[in-house]
Design a protein around this motif. Structure first.
Motif, PDB file in Angstrom:
ATOM      1  N   ILE A 104      23.693  43.429  36.123  1.00 26.14           N
ATOM      2  CA  ILE A 104      22.566  44.187  35.561  1.00 26.14           C
ATOM      3  C   ILE A 104      22.718  45.676  35.884  1.00 26.14           C
ATOM      4  O   ILE A 104      22.466  46.531  35.023  1.00 26.14           O
ATOM      5  CB  ILE A 104      21.223  43.628  36.075  1.00 26.14           C
ATOM      6  N   ILE A 105      23.141  45.974  37.098  1.00 27.73           N
ATOM      7  CA  ILE A 105      23.363  47.381  37.482  1.00 27.73           C
ATOM      8  C   ILE A 105      24.432  48.005  36.582  1.00 27.73           C
ATOM      9  O   ILE A 105      24.275  49.139  36.129  1.00 27.73           O
ATOM     10  CB  ILE A 105      23.732  47.487  38.979  1.00 27.73           C
ATOM     11  N   TYR A 106      25.509  47.266  36.324  1.00 32.72           N
ATOM     12  CA  TYR A 106      26.534  47.764  35.402  1.00 32.72           C
ATOM     13  C   TYR A 106      25.937  48.027  34.025  1.00 32.72           C
ATOM     14  O   TYR A 106      26.281  49.005  33.373  1.00 32.72           O
ATOM     15  CB  TYR A 106      27.682  46.764  35.267  1.00 32.72           C
ATOM     16  N   LEU A 107      25.080  47.128  33.581  1.00 35.89           N
ATOM     17  CA  LEU A 107      24.519  47.239  32.233  1.00 35.89           C
ATOM     18  C   LEU A 107      23.645  48.485  32.101  1.00 35.89           C
ATOM     19  O   LEU A 107      23.657  49.138  31.054  1.00 35.89           O
ATOM     20  CB  LEU A 107      23.704  45.987  31.906  1.00 35.89           C
ATOM     21  N   ILE A 108      22.899  48.840  33.138  1.00 36.18           N
ATOM     22  CA  ILE A 108      21.983  49.981  33.012  1.00 36.18           C
ATOM     23  C   ILE A 108      22.620  51.312  33.426  1.00 36.18           C
ATOM     24  O   ILE A 108      21.948  52.327  33.430  1.00 36.18           O
ATOM     25  CB  ILE A 108      20.688  49.746  33.816  1.00 36.18           C
ATOM     26  N   ILE A 132      28.154  40.710  30.961  1.00 41.07           N
ATOM     27  CA  ILE A 132      28.247  39.347  30.415  1.00 41.07           C
ATOM     28  C   ILE A 132      29.122  38.469  31.307  1.00 41.07           C
ATOM     29  O   ILE A 132      28.746  37.342  31.651  1.00 41.07           O
ATOM     30  CB  ILE A 132      28.770  39.380  28.958  1.00 41.07           C
ATOM     31  N   ILE A 133      30.269  38.998  31.713  1.00 41.25           N
ATOM     32  CA  ILE A 133      31.182  38.223  32.567  1.00 41.25           C
ATOM     33  C   ILE A 133      30.514  37.900  33.897  1.00 41.25           C
ATOM     34  O   ILE A 133      30.496  36.745  34.340  1.00 41.25           O
ATOM     35  CB  ILE A 133      32.502  38.987  32.778  1.00 41.25           C
ATOM     36  N   LEU A 134      29.937  38.916  34.558  1.00 38.80           N
ATOM     37  CA  LEU A 134      29.322  38.691  35.876  1.00 38.80           C
ATOM     38  C   LEU A 134      28.102  37.781  35.780  1.00 38.80           C
ATOM     39  O   LEU A 134      27.856  36.969  36.676  1.00 38.80           O
ATOM     40  CB  LEU A 134      28.952  40.023  36.528  1.00 38.80           C
ATOM     41  N   PHE A 135      27.341  37.908  34.707  1.00 37.92           N
ATOM     42  CA  PHE A 135      26.171  37.060  34.523  1.00 37.92           C
ATOM     43  C   PHE A 135      26.575  35.590  34.472  1.00 37.92           C
ATOM     44  O   PHE A 135      26.003  34.747  35.168  1.00 37.92           O
ATOM     45  CB  PHE A 135      25.421  37.458  33.246  1.00 37.92           C
ATOM     46  N   PHE A 136      27.590  35.277  33.671  1.00 37.40           N
ATOM     47  CA  PHE A 136      27.998  33.879  33.542  1.00 37.40           C
ATOM     48  C   PHE A 136      28.669  33.350  34.808  1.00 37.40           C
ATOM     49  O   PHE A 136      28.466  32.199  35.179  1.00 37.40           O
ATOM     50  CB  PHE A 136      28.865  33.672  32.303  1.00 37.40           C
ATOM     51  N   ILE A 137      29.438  34.191  35.495  1.00 41.17           N
ATOM     52  CA  ILE A 137      30.018  33.765  36.771  1.00 41.17           C
ATOM     53  C   ILE A 137      28.897  33.521  37.779  1.00 41.17           C
ATOM     54  O   ILE A 137      28.913  32.538  38.522  1.00 41.17           O
ATOM     55  CB  ILE A 137      31.018  34.817  37.306  1.00 41.17           C
ATOM     56  N   GLY A 138      27.897  34.402  37.812  1.00 33.14           N
ATOM     57  CA  GLY A 138      26.758  34.238  38.715  1.00 33.14           C
ATOM     58  C   GLY A 138      25.977  32.965  38.449  1.00 33.14           C
ATOM     59  O   GLY A 138      25.624  32.226  39.373  1.00 33.14           O
ATOM     60  N   ILE A 139      25.714  32.677  37.181  1.00 34.25           N
ATOM     61  CA  ILE A 139      25.011  31.439  36.806  1.00 34.25           C
ATOM     62  C   ILE A 139      25.820  30.224  37.252  1.00 34.25           C
ATOM     63  O   ILE A 139      25.271  29.264  37.815  1.00 34.25           O
ATOM     64  CB  ILE A 139      24.740  31.391  35.279  1.00 34.25           C
ATOM     65  N   GLN A 140      27.135  30.274  37.030  1.00 35.50           N
ATOM     66  CA  GLN A 140      27.999  29.164  37.442  1.00 35.50           C
ATOM     67  C   GLN A 140      27.926  28.963  38.957  1.00 35.50           C
ATOM     68  O   GLN A 140      27.847  27.836  39.446  1.00 35.50           O
ATOM     69  CB  GLN A 140      29.437  29.444  37.012  1.00 35.50           C
ATOM     70  N   MET A 141      27.916  30.063  39.724  1.00 32.14           N
ATOM     71  CA  MET A 141      27.841  29.954  41.184  1.00 32.14           C
ATOM     72  C   MET A 141      26.500  29.382  41.629  1.00 32.14           C
ATOM     73  O   MET A 141      26.434  28.592  42.574  1.00 32.14           O
ATOM     74  CB  MET A 141      28.078  31.319  41.829  1.00 32.14           C
TER      75      MET A 141
END
Length: 174
Positions: free
Chosen positions: A169-173, A70-79
């Motif tokens: 995503i890799i962390y999630l799976i 969740i954290i990386l997804f939102f940081i990635g979207i922001q970038m």
């Protein structure tokens, strides 16, 4: 020697995420702060994992990798959004963003701490080794990411954001 190998492996995600985050053209003060925050998290998270990790996961069946995703997804979207903006100024991160980044790259240190007693009897030295290695890897990743951004511009920020989402995503799976 085994502790150093673990420290390097724990620091690799900090390095790869720092490469991506370095593309935001952070000022050197933020690079220093972020490297120190990541080092502090890598020092304290294994110790916390050793102290409370086992019992915590018995009472709260939370997948820590979901939090990282969740954290990386939102940081990635922001970038990704940042890559489409037309300003070339250096970006500034709030203290909260610095802490979230530090936490995200240190979750694996917490889980390593759960088994730390089986690895060594010198917990503080191991945690210090984890912290030092993660500081170096984070700092180098941020500097190299900044240089990549200088070479290829906003494309580096776009790629960095996409990489953060993929790593999440890799962390999630896992």
């Amino acid at each position: 020697m085994f502790i150093i190998i673990i420290a390097i492996s724990l620091s690799m995600d900090a390095f790869s995420l720092s490469l991506a985050y370095g593309t935001l053209q952070l000022p050197i003060s933020h690079i220093n702060k972020l490297s120190i925050i990541v080092a502090l998290f890598h020092f304290f998270m294994p110790l916390l994992g050793m102290l409370i990790g086992t019992s915590l996961f018995h009472f709260l069946p939370i997948n820590p990798y979901l939090i990282v995703f969740i954290i990386l997804f939102f940081i990635g979207i922001q970038m990704i959004f940042e890559s489409f903006k037309n300003n070339d100024k250096q970006k500034f991160m709030t203290f909260k963003q610095l802490l979230l980044f530090g936490f995200a790259v240190s979750v694996d240190s917490f889980s390593t701490g759960i088994g730390l007693k089986a690895i060594t009897n010198n917990y503080l030295l191991a945690a210090l080794c984890f912290a030092t290695t993660s500081f170096i890897f984070t700092y180098l990743g941020l500097i190299l990411g900044k240089k990549a951004s200088n070479l290829i511009g906003k494309t580096a920020t776009l790629i960095g954001g996409i990489i953060l989402i993929i790593i999440g995503i890799i962390y999630l799976i896992k």
